[in-house]
Write a protein that holds these residues in place. Structure first.
Motif, PDB file in Angstrom:
ATOM      1  N   SER A 151       0.850  -1.191   0.000  1.00 15.97           N
ATOM      2  CA  SER A 151       0.000   0.000   0.000  1.00 15.97           C
ATOM      3  C   SER A 151       0.882   1.237   0.000  1.00 15.97           C
ATOM      4  O   SER A 151       1.931   1.252   0.651  1.00 15.97           O
ATOM      5  CB  SER A 151      -0.906   0.034   1.236  1.00 15.97           C
ATOM      6  OG  SER A 151      -1.681  -1.133   1.344  1.00 15.97           O
ATOM      7  N   PHE A 199      -5.269   0.155   4.036  1.00 10.67           N
ATOM      8  CA  PHE A 199      -5.955   1.056   3.117  1.00 10.67           C
ATOM      9  C   PHE A 199      -4.959   2.049   2.525  1.00 10.67           C
ATOM     10  O   PHE A 199      -4.057   2.525   3.240  1.00 10.67           O
ATOM     11  CB  PHE A 199      -7.059   1.821   3.840  1.00 10.67           C
ATOM     12  CG  PHE A 199      -8.304   1.021   4.143  1.00 10.67           C
ATOM     13  CD1 PHE A 199      -9.528   1.423   3.637  1.00 10.67           C
ATOM     14  CD2 PHE A 199      -8.269  -0.124   4.936  1.00 10.67           C
ATOM     15  CE1 PHE A 199     -10.690   0.711   3.913  1.00 10.67           C
ATOM     16  CE2 PHE A 199      -9.410  -0.851   5.211  1.00 10.67           C
ATOM     17  CZ  PHE A 199     -10.631  -0.435   4.700  1.00 10.67           C
ATOM     18  N   GLN A 210      -7.701  -3.977   6.656  1.00 11.13           N
ATOM     19  CA  GLN A 210      -8.529  -5.170   6.735  1.00 11.13           C
ATOM     20  C   GLN A 210      -7.674  -6.291   7.311  1.00 11.13           C
ATOM     21  O   GLN A 210      -6.493  -6.405   6.988  1.00 11.13           O
ATOM     22  CB  GLN A 210      -9.047  -5.563   5.354  1.00 11.13           C
ATOM     23  CG  GLN A 210     -10.051  -4.573   4.784  1.00 11.13           C
ATOM     24  CD  GLN A 210     -10.535  -4.976   3.403  1.00 11.13           C
ATOM     25  OE1 GLN A 210      -9.767  -5.485   2.590  1.00 11.13           O
ATOM     26  NE2 GLN A 210     -11.794  -4.719   3.116  1.00 11.13           N
ATOM     27  N   GLY A 266      -9.187 -11.027   2.689  1.00 11.54           N
ATOM     28  CA  GLY A 266      -8.841  -9.860   1.903  1.00 11.54           C
ATOM     29  C   GLY A 266      -8.019 -10.209   0.670  1.00 11.54           C
ATOM     30  O   GLY A 266      -7.291 -11.208   0.653  1.00 11.54           O
ATOM     31  N   PRO A 269      -5.212  -4.392  -1.316  1.00 14.30           N
ATOM     32  CA  PRO A 269      -5.447  -3.292  -0.384  1.00 14.30           C
ATOM     33  C   PRO A 269      -6.516  -2.343  -0.921  1.00 14.30           C
ATOM     34  O   PRO A 269      -6.495  -1.988  -2.110  1.00 14.30           O
ATOM     35  CB  PRO A 269      -4.078  -2.597  -0.312  1.00 14.30           C
ATOM     36  CG  PRO A 269      -3.100  -3.691  -0.590  1.00 14.30           C
ATOM     37  CD  PRO A 269      -3.774  -4.552  -1.625  1.00 14.30           C
ATOM     38  N   PRO A 270      -7.470  -1.938  -0.088  1.00 15.93           N
ATOM     39  CA  PRO A 270      -8.542  -1.060  -0.552  1.00 15.93           C
ATOM     40  C   PRO A 270      -8.000   0.276  -1.074  1.00 15.93           C
ATOM     41  O   PRO A 270      -7.102   0.870  -0.479  1.00 15.93           O
ATOM     42  CB  PRO A 270      -9.394  -0.856   0.705  1.00 15.93           C
ATOM     43  CG  PRO A 270      -9.120  -2.069   1.540  1.00 15.93           C
ATOM     44  CD  PRO A 270      -7.680  -2.390   1.300  1.00 15.93           C
ATOM     45  N   TRP A 277     -14.307   3.332  -0.696  1.00 20.95           N
ATOM     46  CA  TRP A 277     -13.136   2.462  -0.757  1.00 20.95           C
ATOM     47  C   TRP A 277     -13.491   1.192  -1.523  1.00 20.95           C
ATOM     48  O   TRP A 277     -14.403   0.468  -1.139  1.00 20.95           O
ATOM     49  CB  TRP A 277     -12.670   2.082   0.654  1.00 20.95           C
ATOM     50  CG  TRP A 277     -12.138   3.228   1.441  1.00 20.95           C
ATOM     51  CD1 TRP A 277     -12.810   3.960   2.376  1.00 20.95           C
ATOM     52  CD2 TRP A 277     -10.815   3.765   1.377  1.00 20.95           C
ATOM     53  NE1 TRP A 277     -11.994   4.929   2.898  1.00 20.95           N
ATOM     54  CE2 TRP A 277     -10.757   4.837   2.303  1.00 20.95           C
ATOM     55  CE3 TRP A 277      -9.685   3.453   0.637  1.00 20.95           C
ATOM     56  CZ2 TRP A 277      -9.609   5.585   2.498  1.00 20.95           C
ATOM     57  CZ3 TRP A 277      -8.535   4.197   0.825  1.00 20.95           C
ATOM     58  CH2 TRP A 277      -8.502   5.249   1.741  1.00 20.95           C
ATOM     59  N   SER A 279     -12.790  -2.477  -2.421  1.00 21.84           N
ATOM     60  CA  SER A 279     -12.119  -3.633  -1.825  1.00 21.84           C
ATOM     61  C   SER A 279     -12.328  -4.853  -2.713  1.00 21.84           C
ATOM     62  O   SER A 279     -13.468  -5.210  -3.029  1.00 21.84           O
ATOM     63  CB  SER A 279     -12.688  -3.902  -0.423  1.00 21.84           C
ATOM     64  OG  SER A 279     -12.208  -5.122   0.110  1.00 21.84           O
ATOM     65  N   TRP A 281     -11.724  -8.896  -2.705  1.00 21.84           N
ATOM     66  CA  TRP A 281     -11.497  -9.936  -1.713  1.00 21.84           C
ATOM     67  C   TRP A 281     -11.765 -11.301  -2.326  1.00 21.84           C
ATOM     68  O   TRP A 281     -12.340 -11.409  -3.403  1.00 21.84           O
ATOM     69  CB  TRP A 281     -12.362  -9.714  -0.470  1.00 21.84           C
ATOM     70  CG  TRP A 281     -13.811  -9.453  -0.735  1.00 21.84           C
ATOM     71  CD1 TRP A 281     -14.405  -8.246  -0.990  1.00 21.84           C
ATOM     72  CD2 TRP A 281     -14.868 -10.429  -0.771  1.00 21.84           C
ATOM     73  NE1 TRP A 281     -15.758  -8.398  -1.180  1.00 21.84           N
ATOM     74  CE2 TRP A 281     -16.067  -9.731  -1.053  1.00 21.84           C
ATOM     75  CE3 TRP A 281     -14.922 -11.802  -0.575  1.00 21.84           C
ATOM     76  CZ2 TRP A 281     -17.308 -10.369  -1.165  1.00 21.84           C
ATOM     77  CZ3 TRP A 281     -16.148 -12.454  -0.691  1.00 21.84           C
ATOM     78  CH2 TRP A 281     -17.316 -11.735  -0.980  1.00 21.84           C
ATOM     79  N   TRP A 297     -15.924  -8.053  -5.360  1.00 21.97           N
ATOM     80  CA  TRP A 297     -15.673  -6.650  -5.011  1.00 21.97           C
ATOM     81  C   TRP A 297     -16.766  -6.124  -4.087  1.00 21.97           C
ATOM     82  O   TRP A 297     -17.909  -6.550  -4.125  1.00 21.97           O
ATOM     83  CB  TRP A 297     -15.563  -5.766  -6.253  1.00 21.97           C
ATOM     84  CG  TRP A 297     -16.851  -5.575  -7.036  1.00 21.97           C
ATOM     85  CD1 TRP A 297     -17.268  -6.313  -8.093  1.00 21.97           C
ATOM     86  CD2 TRP A 297     -17.859  -4.571  -6.813  1.00 21.97           C
ATOM     87  NE1 TRP A 297     -18.484  -5.860  -8.554  1.00 21.97           N
ATOM     88  CE2 TRP A 297     -18.865  -4.785  -7.786  1.00 21.97           C
ATOM     89  CE3 TRP A 297     -18.018  -3.538  -5.901  1.00 21.97           C
ATOM     90  CZ2 TRP A 297     -20.014  -3.991  -7.879  1.00 21.97           C
ATOM     91  CZ3 TRP A 297     -19.163  -2.739  -5.979  1.00 21.97           C
ATOM     92  CH2 TRP A 297     -20.135  -2.971  -6.964  1.00 21.97           C
ATOM     93  N   PRO A 305     -15.462   2.742   7.229  1.00 20.86           N
ATOM     94  CA  PRO A 305     -15.182   1.632   6.314  1.00 20.86           C
ATOM     95  C   PRO A 305     -15.821   0.307   6.696  1.00 20.86           C
ATOM     96  O   PRO A 305     -15.717  -0.662   5.936  1.00 20.86           O
ATOM     97  CB  PRO A 305     -13.644   1.535   6.354  1.00 20.86           C
ATOM     98  CG  PRO A 305     -13.246   2.146   7.662  1.00 20.86           C
ATOM     99  CD  PRO A 305     -14.240   3.243   7.908  1.00 20.86           C
TER     100      PRO A 305
END
Length: 371
Positions: A151, A199, A210, A266, A269-270, A277, A279, A281, A297, A305
């Motif tokens: 990230s 994030f 997450q 996860g 990274p969001p 955001w 995400s 996963w 998604w 969040p």
């Protein structure tokens, strides 16, 4: 769903083990079991960087009635022999100890991280930075470093990775100013957690992540609940990215109505979008030994969040057997796509995934397909 660009970009055949951080330090022949699950970010020169997990495995794990595990002791890779009658070797990635009151495993491979530089759109490999490879550096990483997630927050790059050892299964944090030279900051989550994703931006002045803690026991939701008990995606926040407090609110949970995401964790990274955001996963449908992994998604509220704004109806990315068909002789698992990175590319997202625990996959996802 089909995409304009969806290909394997890096495979076991692309790894030069003569330049491995383990080269000359293992008293047995090794091969690349997989080059997969790459963390991804964009470098200052505009190119993409993949941090590829290389699972380096013993070519002959079983010798003289014993199966051997690989363990880094700070200087060399030790081979620990276990009598075959004491273990179960059904899983090609590990062997399990028989008996006992809980599950104990050992590995026939040791994972390290290899920086691979791609062009700006993820279409070709530009360089492989063996001199920047990351191997075990502490006793709590003696069985390897796995599944990096990168990230960018402000002017810093933050990379989480799973550290494996008999001491603990923990999440370590690395930091960097350029995404090439990394400093190991140490353990940041001291429980079984393989999917910590920070994030890409602060929320209320704090870092958010997450997480996905694992356990052997889960409590049932009430009859008729929309949720299914089991592994879920939780949240935590931190003032400095080192000290994390779990969020009181639940995060993304498995729905009782579908078996396709009975287990989840996860992915990338969001990233911040105008709507919230984004995400990505993974959801796992029980099937065979490891299940079927797909990418989904969810859009999360920008300020809270834990609040879900929207989610996709079905999977965004699914396993693609056609991609791995040329590598059929090297495959030991199938039905897996494990997304680990996402970068903004204007009108589309560049998504990095591991395919079949074997190779790195790049997919261009139009922005209209999510959010």
């Amino acid at each position: 769903m089909t995409f304009p660009i969806d290909h394997l970009i890096f495979t076991p055949d692309d790894v030069d083990l003569a330049r491995s951080p383990l080269a000359g330090k293992v008293e047995a022949a090794t091969h690349v079991l997989g080059a997969f699950n790459p963390g991804m970010t964009r470098l200052a020169n505009g190119n993409l960087l993949l941090m590829v997990r290389v699972a380096e495995a013993l070519t002959e794990p079983i010798v003289d009635g014993h199966v051997r595990s690989m363990r880094w002791d700070g200087e060399r890779c030790r081979l620990d022999p276990w009598p075959l009658q004491l273990v179960d070797t059904a899983d090609p990635r590990a062997f399990a100890m028989r008996g006992g009151g809980w599950r104990v495993i050992a590995l026939t491979s040791l994972s390290w991280l290899l920086p691979v530089e791609l062009d700006a759109d993820g279409r070709r490999v530009e360089a492989v930075h063996y001199d920047r490879a990351i191997g075990p550096r502490a006793s709590w990483q003696c069985y390897g470093v796995e599944d990096a997630r990168i990230s960018r927050v402000g002017d810093r790059f933050l990379m989480t990775a799973c550290s494996v050892s008999p001491e603990r299964l923990a999440t370590a944090l690395y930091t960097s100013a350029d995404a090439l030279d990394w400093k190991l900051e140490g353990i940041v989550l001291d429980h079984q957690n393989k999917d910590m994703l920070i994030f890409e931006g602060l929320i209320g002045g704090h870092y958010w992540a997450q997480t996905r803690p694992l356990g052997e026991l889960y409590f049932a939701y009430p009859p008729g609940s929309e949720w299914r008990a089991g592994p879920s995606i939780n949240l935590a926040s931190s003032p400095d990215a080192l000290h994390w407090k779990p969020c009181d609110h639940p995060g993304i949970r498995p729905h009782a109505a579908t078996i396709a995401s009975a287990r989840m964790g996860g992915g990338a990274p969001p990233v911040r979008t105008d709507a919230g955001w984004l995400s990505l996963w993974h959801g796992v449908e029980p099937h065979g030994m490891v299940g079927i992994y797909r990418t989904y998604w969810t859009l999360l509220d920008r300020d809270e969040p834990w609040r879900v704004i929207a989610s996709g109806e079905g999977p965004l990315i699914e396993p693609n057997p056609a991609l791995t068909e040329p590598h059929r002789d090297r495959m030991y698992l199938d039905n897996i796509v494990f997304t680990t990175g996402m970068v903004d590319a204007g009108d589309h997202w560049i998504v990095a995934s591991g395919e079949a625990d074997l190779a790195c996959r790049i997919t261009h996802v139009p922005k209209g397909a999510v959010g």
